[in-house]
Design a protein around this motif. Structure first.
Motif, PDB file in Angstrom:
ATOM      1  N   ALA A 410      36.909  -1.548   6.154  1.00 15.46           N
ATOM      2  CA  ALA A 410      37.780  -2.310   7.046  1.00 15.46           C
ATOM      3  C   ALA A 410      39.250  -1.921   6.839  1.00 15.46           C
ATOM      4  N   LEU A 411      39.637  -1.681   5.585  1.00 16.53           N
ATOM      5  CA  LEU A 411      41.013  -1.266   5.293  1.00 16.53           C
ATOM      6  C   LEU A 411      41.341   0.074   5.949  1.00 16.53           C
ATOM      7  N   GLU A 412      40.376   0.992   5.958  1.00 19.45           N
ATOM      8  CA  GLU A 412      40.606   2.297   6.581  1.00 19.45           C
ATOM      9  C   GLU A 412      40.977   2.156   8.048  1.00 19.45           C
ATOM     10  N   GLN A 413      40.407   1.146   8.704  1.00 20.20           N
ATOM     11  CA  GLN A 413      40.676   0.927  10.121  1.00 20.20           C
ATOM     12  C   GLN A 413      41.719  -0.167  10.360  1.00 20.20           C
ATOM     13  N   GLU A 414      42.330  -0.640   9.265  1.00 21.48           N
ATOM     14  CA  GLU A 414      43.350  -1.695   9.325  1.00 21.48           C
ATOM     15  C   GLU A 414      42.850  -2.916  10.087  1.00 21.48           C
ATOM     16  N   ALA A 415      41.578  -3.245   9.838  1.00 22.15           N
ATOM     17  CA  ALA A 415      40.951  -4.407  10.491  1.00 22.15           C
ATOM     18  C   ALA A 415      41.151  -5.631   9.602  1.00 22.15           C
ATOM     19  N   TRP A 416      42.354  -6.178   9.624  1.00 24.17           N
ATOM     20  CA  TRP A 416      42.707  -7.261   8.713  1.00 24.17           C
ATOM     21  C   TRP A 416      41.894  -8.520   8.975  1.00 24.17           C
ATOM     22  N   VAL A 417      41.602  -8.768  10.235  1.00 26.84           N
ATOM     23  CA  VAL A 417      40.810  -9.962  10.573  1.00 26.84           C
ATOM     24  C   VAL A 417      39.412  -9.848   9.980  1.00 26.84           C
ATOM     25  N   LEU A 418      38.840  -8.654  10.052  1.00 29.73           N
ATOM     26  CA  LEU A 418      37.500  -8.462   9.491  1.00 29.73           C
ATOM     27  C   LEU A 418      37.499  -8.659   7.978  1.00 29.73           C
ATOM     28  N   ILE A 419      38.567  -8.209   7.317  1.00 29.56           N
ATOM     29  CA  ILE A 419      38.658  -8.400   5.867  1.00 29.56           C
ATOM     30  C   ILE A 419      38.671  -9.888   5.536  1.00 29.56           C
ATOM     31  N   ALA A 420      39.454 -10.646   6.296  1.00 28.09           N
ATOM     32  CA  ALA A 420      39.515 -12.095   6.071  1.00 28.09           C
ATOM     33  C   ALA A 420      38.155 -12.740   6.307  1.00 28.09           C
ATOM     34  N   LEU A 421      37.430 -12.278   7.323  1.00 26.95           N
ATOM     35  CA  LEU A 421      36.108 -12.843   7.621  1.00 26.95           C
ATOM     36  C   LEU A 421      35.096 -12.499   6.529  1.00 26.95           C
ATOM     37  N   ILE A 422      35.162 -11.283   6.003  1.00 22.41           N
ATOM     38  CA  ILE A 422      34.255 -10.894   4.913  1.00 22.41           C
ATOM     39  C   ILE A 422      34.492 -11.772   3.693  1.00 22.41           C
ATOM     40  N   LEU A 423      35.756 -11.979   3.347  1.00 23.26           N
ATOM     41  CA  LEU A 423      36.090 -12.816   2.188  1.00 23.26           C
ATOM     42  C   LEU A 423      35.693 -14.268   2.409  1.00 23.26           C
ATOM     43  N   ALA A 424      35.921 -14.766   3.625  1.00 24.55           N
ATOM     44  CA  ALA A 424      35.585 -16.159   3.921  1.00 24.55           C
ATOM     45  C   ALA A 424      34.085 -16.387   3.853  1.00 24.55           C
ATOM     46  N   SER A 425      33.296 -15.450   4.393  1.00 16.73           N
ATOM     47  CA  SER A 425      31.844 -15.612   4.356  1.00 16.73           C
ATOM     48  C   SER A 425      31.320 -15.511   2.929  1.00 16.73           C
ATOM     49  N   SER A 426      31.994 -14.706   2.090  1.00 13.97           N
ATOM     50  CA  SER A 426      31.595 -14.616   0.681  1.00 13.97           C
ATOM     51  C   SER A 426      31.821 -15.937  -0.038  1.00 13.97           C
ATOM     52  N   LEU A 427      32.894 -16.621   0.318  1.00 14.47           N
ATOM     53  CA  LEU A 427      33.183 -17.914  -0.303  1.00 14.47           C
ATOM     54  C   LEU A 427      32.135 -18.960   0.067  1.00 14.47           C
ATOM     55  N   LEU A 428      31.532 -18.829   1.242  1.00 15.44           N
ATOM     56  CA  LEU A 428      30.476 -19.773   1.620  1.00 15.44           C
ATOM     57  C   LEU A 428      29.279 -19.657   0.672  1.00 15.44           C
ATOM     58  N   ALA A 429      29.043 -18.433   0.174  1.00 14.98           N
ATOM     59  CA  ALA A 429      27.935 -18.258  -0.774  1.00 14.98           C
ATOM     60  C   ALA A 429      28.192 -19.033  -2.062  1.00 14.98           C
ATOM     61  N   VAL A 430      29.463 -19.201  -2.420  1.00 13.42           N
ATOM     62  CA  VAL A 430      29.798 -19.974  -3.624  1.00 13.42           C
ATOM     63  C   VAL A 430      29.263 -21.396  -3.495  1.00 13.42           C
ATOM     64  N   ILE A 431      29.342 -21.943  -2.288  1.00 16.18           N
ATOM     65  CA  ILE A 431      28.958 -23.336  -2.077  1.00 16.18           C
ATOM     66  C   ILE A 431      27.471 -23.537  -2.332  1.00 16.18           C
ATOM     67  N   TYR A 432      26.620 -22.712  -1.705  1.00  9.73           N
ATOM     68  CA  TYR A 432      25.180 -22.980  -1.857  1.00  9.73           C
ATOM     69  C   TYR A 432      24.640 -22.540  -3.217  1.00  9.73           C
ATOM     70  N   ILE A 433      25.251 -21.548  -3.832  1.00 14.24           N
ATOM     71  CA  ILE A 433      24.834 -21.201  -5.197  1.00 14.24           C
ATOM     72  C   ILE A 433      25.293 -22.290  -6.168  1.00 14.24           C
ATOM     73  N   TRP A 434      26.496 -22.822  -5.973  1.00 12.95           N
ATOM     74  CA  TRP A 434      26.993 -23.878  -6.852  1.00 12.95           C
ATOM     75  C   TRP A 434      26.145 -25.145  -6.755  1.00 12.95           C
ATOM     76  N   ARG A 435      25.629 -25.457  -5.583  1.00 11.00           N
ATOM     77  CA  ARG A 435      24.768 -26.637  -5.434  1.00 11.00           C
ATOM     78  C   ARG A 435      23.598 -26.568  -6.413  1.00 11.00           C
ATOM     79  N   VAL A 436      23.018 -25.388  -6.552  1.00 15.79           N
ATOM     80  CA  VAL A 436      21.880 -25.219  -7.457  1.00 15.79           C
ATOM     81  C   VAL A 436      22.341 -25.334  -8.909  1.00 15.79           C
ATOM     82  N   ILE A 437      23.446 -24.672  -9.231  1.00 17.70           N
ATOM     83  CA  ILE A 437      23.959 -24.725 -10.603  1.00 17.70           C
ATOM     84  C   ILE A 437      24.280 -26.166 -11.001  1.00 17.70           C
ATOM     85  N   GLU A 438      24.887 -26.902 -10.093  1.00 20.57           N
ATOM     86  CA  GLU A 438      25.260 -28.294 -10.388  1.00 20.57           C
ATOM     87  C   GLU A 438      24.038 -29.140 -10.720  1.00 20.57           C
ATOM     88  N   VAL A 439      23.003 -29.024  -9.902  1.00 23.93           N
ATOM     89  CA  VAL A 439      21.790 -29.817 -10.121  1.00 23.93           C
ATOM     90  C   VAL A 439      21.079 -29.369 -11.395  1.00 23.93           C
TER      91      VAL A 439
END
Length: 495
Positions: A410-439
Motif C-alpha cells: 500500500a505504501l508503494e502506491q501511496e494508498a494511505w486510506v488502505l493502510i489505515a483500513l488494514i490497521l483498523a481491521s487488525s485492531l478488531l482482531a484484538v477484541i475477539y482474541i481478548w474476549r477469549v483471554i479474559e474468560v
C-alpha cells in the motif's frame, strides 16, 4: 528416467491410489497410520519439488509422454510449489492430532471411510495445485469438494447441524464449480486449448473478446465462492463450526489456500496477458470486496459465542487480506498474498487445533463454558494465545510479516486510506482474541469441573504449528525468498 523425475505426478497419483486401499482397512488405527504415511510421503515430495524449483527453476511433466498442449501437463514453480508444501505439511501435522480427535467425535465404524475421504481431499487439493490444465483443475476441484462434504458431515455425531452445514456447502460449492467450468468452457471456445501456458499465449493476441471477458467473470465468481470471498462466504461459518475439530483445522489451513492460489494463477498466468480485463476486474471488484470482508468478518467474529464460529468469521477477514494483496497488482502485493497463504495456514491451523484440545476435555467450545480454563489447560491456552497474537499481527510472529508486506504494498502506491483500513481491521482482531483471554485467564474456573490437560498426541502437533508461527516470524528469509520468486514469476507471466 529416474523415479524422482516422476514426483510431480506421483505426489497426486500416490494418494489417489491409496484412497481405495484405505477404504478396505477396517481397523481404525491401521487406517489412520496408512493415511499418515500417505500424507508424509506427499510432504516429502513437496519439499523435494520446491527445493528443486528454487535451485534449477520450474519443473514440467507431461502425462503419458504427451507434450502440452495436446497432453496434460503438471508444472511446479515457486508459487504452486509453496502451496503444495502448505497443503501436504499441514495435513501431516493434523493427522497425529486427528487420531484422538476422531475417536471422540466420529463413530468408530466410520473411521476407515473418513480417512479415505481425507486422502481424497488431500489428492484433490494437491491436484488442483500441481496441474497446468484448466479442465484438470475442475476435475480435482470436484474430487476435493465431494470429499470435503463428507468430512464436514462426519461431525453429525456431536451436532446434527453438521448435516445441514454439509448440504449448504454442497449446494454453494456446486454452484461455484459450475461457474468455474462454464468459464473454462468459454476459454476453450475462444482459444481452442486448455493448457494454461498455451491459454496465456493465445488470450493476449485475441484481447477485447466478449467471450473471454465473460469467461473470466465466470471463473472469478466460481473461485470467489470456493475461497469464501465476502459476500460469497455463507457456506464457511457453519462448515467450520460443525465439522470434527481435526477436519476444521485441515480445511481452514488448506482448502481456501488452494482456491486463492487458483485465483492468482488464472488472473496472472492466463488473463494477465490480456491487457483489457485484469485491472478492472481486480481493482473494481476484488479490492472493495476484500475490504468489506476484512471488516465484516472481524465484526461478526466479535459477537460469536461459539469459538469455532468466531475463528470461521475471522477466516473470512483473513481471506480479505489475501485478495487485497492480489488487488494491488504489484510484486509486493503478490508477495503479501503468497506469504499470508503460508502464515495463515500456520496460525489458523494452530488456533483450531487448540480449540480441538479444549473440546476433547470440555466437550464444548462455547466461550461461557471456558471460564478459568487456562488454569486447568495451561499449555493448550498458551498455544491459543500465541497463535491469536499471530493472527492480530504482533511482531515476532508470522502474522506481523504478512501485515508488514501488505502495508508495504500500500505504501508503494501511496494508498494511505488502505493502510489505515488494514490497521483498523487488525485492531478488531484484538477484541475477539481478548474476549477469549479474559474468560480463560481472568475468570474463576467453573465450580466442580475437573479438567486435565489435553493428551500429548494432540498437544505436540498443536505446538509444532505454534513454534512455526514464532520461528518464521523471527526468521522469514526462506518464506520471503519463495514468495518473492513466486510473485516475480506471476507478474512476469502477466506482462
Amino acid at each position: 528416467m529416474m523415479a524422482v523425475d516422476h514426483l510431480p505426478v506421483l505426489q497426486v497419483v500416490g494418494p489417489l491410489i491409496a484412497a481405495p486401499i484405505c477404504s478396505l482397512l477396517r481397523a481404525r488405527n491401521l487406517a489412520w497410520f496408512f493415511t499418515l504415511l500417505v500424507s508424509i510421503g506427499a510432504f516429502l515430495c513437496s519439499i523435494y519439488l520446491l527445493n528443486t524449483v528454487l535451485e534449477t527453476g520450474p519443473i514440467s511433466y507431461a502425462i503419458g509422454g504427451w507434450a502440452a498442449p495436446l497432453g496434460i501437463e503438471y508444472r511446479v514453480d515457486a508459487s504452486n510449489g509453496f502451496v503444495l508444501l502448505i497443503i501436504s505439511g499441514i495435513s501431516s501435522v493434523v493427522l497425529p492430532f486427528a487420531k484422538r480427535s476422531f475417536e471422540l467425535e466420529v463413530p468408530e465404524n466410520q473411521h476407515s471411510l473418513l480417512y479415505t475421504a481425507y486422502i481424497l481431499c488431500l489428492t484433490g487439493l494437491l491436484g488442483i495445485t500441481a496441474t497446468a490444465d484448466a479442465f484438470n483443475v475442475f476435475v480435482f476441484l470436484e474430487v476435493s469438494s465431494l470429499s470435503t462434504y463428507v468430512l464436514v458431515a462426519a461431525g453429525a455425531k456431536q451436532d446434527r447441524r453438521a448435516l445441514t452445514a454439509a448440504y449448504n456447502y454442497l449446494i454453494l460449492g456446486t454452484i461455484g464449480a459450475t461457474f468455474f467450468v462454464i468459464g473454462v468452457g468459454l476459454l476453450y471456445m475462444a482459444t481452442g486449448t486448455l493448457n494454461m501456458a498455451d491459454l496465456a499465449a493465445r488470450v493476449g493476441p485475441i484481447g477485447g473478446s466478449r467471450t473471454l471477458d465473460v469467461g473470466f467473470a465466470f471463473i472469478v465468481i466460481g473461485l470467489a465462492l470456493k475461497l469464501a470471498l465476502f459476500p460469497l462466504h455463507n457456506w464457511l461459518p457453519n462448515a467450520y463450526t460443525y465439522a470434527p475439530s481435526a477436519v476444521t483445522a485441515f480445511l481452514a489451513a488448506t482448502a481456501t489456500k488452494a482456491a486463492v492460489y487458483l485465483l492468482l494463477r488464472f488472473c496472472f498466468t492466463i488473463f494477465g496477458s490480456g491487457s483489457g480485463f485484469l485491472a478492472p476486474m481486480v481493482g473494481l471488484v476484488c479490492m472493495p470486496l476484500a475490504l468489506a470482508g476484512m471488516f465484516a468478518g472481524s465484526l461478526a467474529a466479535i459477537y460469536q459465542y461459539n469459538l469455532k464460529r468466531m475463528l470461521a468469521y475471522s477466516s473470512v477477514a483473513q481471506i480479505g487480506y489475501m485478495v487485497l494483496g492480489i488487488s494491488f497488482l504489484s510484486i509486493t502485493g503478490l508477495m503479501a498474498t503468497t506469504l499470508h497463504l503460508f502464515n495463515h495456514a500456520l496460525m489458523k491451523g494452530a488456533l483450531f487445533m487448540a480449540l480441538g484440545c479444549v473440546f476433547f476435555r470440555v466437550r464444548s467450545v462455547n466461550i461461557n463454558d471456558l471460564s478459568g480454563i487456562a488454569r486447568q489447560m495451561p499449555w493448550t491456552m498458551a498455544a491459543f494465545v500465541i497463535s491469536g497474537l499471530s493472527l492480530i499481527g504482533v511482531p515476532l510472529t508470522v502474522g506481523f510479516i504478512s501485515k508488514w508486506y501488505l502495508i508495504s504494498a500500500a505504501l508503494e502506491q501511496e494508498a494511505w486510506v488502505l493502510i489505515a483500513l488494514i490497521l483498523a481491521s487488525s485492531l478488531l482482531a484484538v477484541i475477539y482474541i481478548w474476549r477469549v483471554i479474559e474468560v480463560a485467564y481472568l475468570k474463576d474456573p467453573i465450580p466442580g469441573r475437573t479438567v486435565t490437560e489435553a493428551p500429548l498426541s494432540m498437544l505436540l502437533p498443536t505446538w509444532a504449528l505454534v513454534i512455526a508461527n514464532i520461528y518464521f516470524g523471527v526468521d522469514a528469509s526462506l518464506t520471503t525468498r519463495v514468495a518473492r520468486m513466486a510473485a516475480e514469476g506471476l507478474v512476469g507471466m502477466a506482462q
